[in-house]
Design a protein around this motif. Structure first.
Motif, PDB file in Angstrom:
ATOM      1  N   ILE A  28       0.812  -1.211   0.000  1.00  0.00           N
ATOM      2  CA  ILE A  28       0.000   0.000   0.000  1.00  0.00           C
ATOM      3  C   ILE A  28       0.846   1.263   0.000  1.00  0.00           C
ATOM      4  O   ILE A  28       0.322   2.349   0.100  1.00  0.00           O
ATOM      5  N   ALA A  29       2.141   1.130  -0.109  1.00  0.00           N
ATOM      6  CA  ALA A  29       3.012   2.299  -0.169  1.00  0.00           C
ATOM      7  C   ALA A  29       3.440   2.503  -1.617  1.00  0.00           C
ATOM      8  O   ALA A  29       3.556   1.552  -2.389  1.00  0.00           O
ATOM      9  N   PHE A  30       3.677   3.762  -1.989  1.00  0.00           N
ATOM     10  CA  PHE A  30       4.037   4.091  -3.356  1.00  0.00           C
ATOM     11  C   PHE A  30       5.350   4.846  -3.356  1.00  0.00           C
ATOM     12  O   PHE A  30       5.463   5.919  -2.772  1.00  0.00           O
ATOM     13  N   LYS A  31       6.345   4.264  -4.020  1.00  0.00           N
ATOM     14  CA  LYS A  31       7.697   4.804  -4.025  1.00  0.00           C
ATOM     15  C   LYS A  31       7.913   5.625  -5.276  1.00  0.00           C
ATOM     16  O   LYS A  31       7.600   5.199  -6.383  1.00  0.00           O
ATOM     17  N   LEU A  32       8.474   6.823  -5.088  1.00  0.00           N
ATOM     18  CA  LEU A  32       8.776   7.722  -6.189  1.00  0.00           C
ATOM     19  C   LEU A  32      10.279   7.873  -6.338  1.00  0.00           C
ATOM     20  O   LEU A  32      11.007   7.905  -5.350  1.00  0.00           O
ATOM     21  N   PHE A  33      10.721   7.976  -7.571  1.00  0.00           N
ATOM     22  CA  PHE A  33      12.114   8.277  -7.883  1.00  0.00           C
ATOM     23  C   PHE A  33      12.240   9.785  -8.044  1.00  0.00           C
ATOM     24  O   PHE A  33      11.424  10.420  -8.713  1.00  0.00           O
ATOM     25  N   VAL A  34      13.257  10.366  -7.419  1.00  0.00           N
ATOM     26  CA  VAL A  34      13.503  11.808  -7.519  1.00  0.00           C
ATOM     27  C   VAL A  34      14.917  11.986  -8.056  1.00  0.00           C
ATOM     28  O   VAL A  34      15.890  11.645  -7.393  1.00  0.00           O
ATOM     29  N   GLY A  35      15.041  12.508  -9.270  1.00  0.00           N
ATOM     30  CA  GLY A  35      16.343  12.697  -9.893  1.00  0.00           C
ATOM     31  C   GLY A  35      16.702  14.164  -9.996  1.00  0.00           C
ATOM     32  O   GLY A  35      15.834  15.039  -9.940  1.00  0.00           O
ATOM     33  N   GLY A  36      17.979  14.447 -10.152  1.00  0.00           N
ATOM     34  CA  GLY A  36      18.456  15.823 -10.290  1.00  0.00           C
ATOM     35  C   GLY A  36      18.595  16.562  -8.980  1.00  0.00           C
ATOM     36  O   GLY A  36      18.608  17.799  -8.960  1.00  0.00           O
ATOM     37  N   LEU A  37      18.725  15.822  -7.886  1.00  0.00           N
ATOM     38  CA  LEU A  37      18.840  16.463  -6.577  1.00  0.00           C
ATOM     39  C   LEU A  37      20.170  17.195  -6.435  1.00  0.00           C
ATOM     40  O   LEU A  37      21.189  16.769  -6.980  1.00  0.00           O
ATOM     41  N   SER A  38      20.147  18.255  -5.661  1.00  0.00           N
ATOM     42  CA  SER A  38      21.372  18.950  -5.298  1.00  0.00           C
ATOM     43  C   SER A  38      22.208  18.025  -4.414  1.00  0.00           C
ATOM     44  O   SER A  38      21.673  17.204  -3.667  1.00  0.00           O
TER      45      SER A  38
END
Length: 151
Positions: A25-35
């Motif tokens: 029931i959890a949804f994982k997001l990818f976050v790219g371009g982080l400082s």
């Protein structure tokens, strides 16, 4: 939530592992371009405006412990995750434009072990043939006879 409480007990903290794998029931997001200065806490704070952040993790190099420039944010519901994608994708965070999308499952599960491909082939058994058809041993004999040191 009652079934989670039965599994976990009466503790209010629910493990991200339990949410992600036990109940799906959890949804994982990818976050790219982080400082490279973005931390787990600042990533969690930025995404907490769009819902309950279960886990926020900036991926770092094992040796130098510096950020690799991407991370993952896990939300408790799909609606919150979709809201975060639409609101945070191509927005600035800590001076850099970030890209947000659903994380893809990790299909490579080698567990850090090398893949066994069998023993190396014996080089002595491999016979290569030169243009005249002579095996390598005969070429070595010819080179020894023709070398200027022997003359």
């Amino acid at each position: 939530m009652a079934s989670i409480t039965r599994i976990v007990g009466h503790n209010n903290s629910v493990s991200p592992f339990l949410l992600t794998f036990r109940r799906a029931i959890a949804f994982k997001l990818f976050v790219g371009g982080l400082s490279f200065h973005t931390t787990d806490k600042s990533l969690s704070d930025a995404f907490s405006n769009y819902g309950q952040v279960v886990e926020a993790k900036v991926i770092t190099d094992r040796v130098s412990a510096k950020s690799k420039g991407y991370g993952f944010v896990t939300f408790a519901s799909q609606d919150e995750a979709e809201c975060a994608i639409t609101e945070m994708n191509e927005k600035a965070l800590n001076g850099r434009v970030i890209f947000v999308d659903y994380a893809k499952p990790n299909t490579k599960r080698s567990m850090g072990m090398p893949i066994a491909r069998g023993p190396p082939e014996d080089l002595n058994k491999q016979q290569s043939v030169d243009s005249a058809g002579a095996p390598p041993e005969d070429l070595n004999k010819q080179q020894t006879v023709d070398s200027p040191k022997d003359a």
